[in-house]
Design a protein around this motif. Structure first.
Motif: not given
Length: 102
Positions: A19-23, A27-28, A30, A32, A44, A79, A81
């Protein structure tokens, strides 16, 4: 400080969810990873060795799409996912609930 180091084989991986995280300005991505002993590990694209790991992942778990890491980047700031791999072949909702329940 680690008392011992545990090593895993590719065959020990049960689940991979990306998934991605908005920074804000970037984006980063990740990933899991859930192993057969239930350990969940997060890496990441900023993790040293990320690109080598992703390359080896595609070579060692043949059912992993060669394009998942390219596809996840669009659209930006979403995101996205994505279930990259589930050893049991379950539906996405079940897999995502499983890996985030720990």
């Amino acid at each position: 400080y680690f008392k011992s180091i545990k090593k895993y084989k590719w065959s020990d991986i049960n689940i991979l969810v990306a998934y991605k995280e908005d920074l804000n300005t970037t984006d980063e991505v990740y990933l899991r990873i859930k192993f057969s002993d239930k350990l969940v590990f997060l890496i990441s694209e900023s993790t040293p060795g990320w690109y080598k790991f992703i390359d080896q992942l595609k070579k060692n778990i043949l059912t992993v799409s060669n394009l998942w890491d390219t596809n996840i980047i669009h659209p930006p700031f979403a995101t996205n996912m994505t279930v990259v791999y589930d050893k049991e072949g379950r539906d996405d909702k079940t897999v995502i609930d499983d890996i985030f329940s720990e």
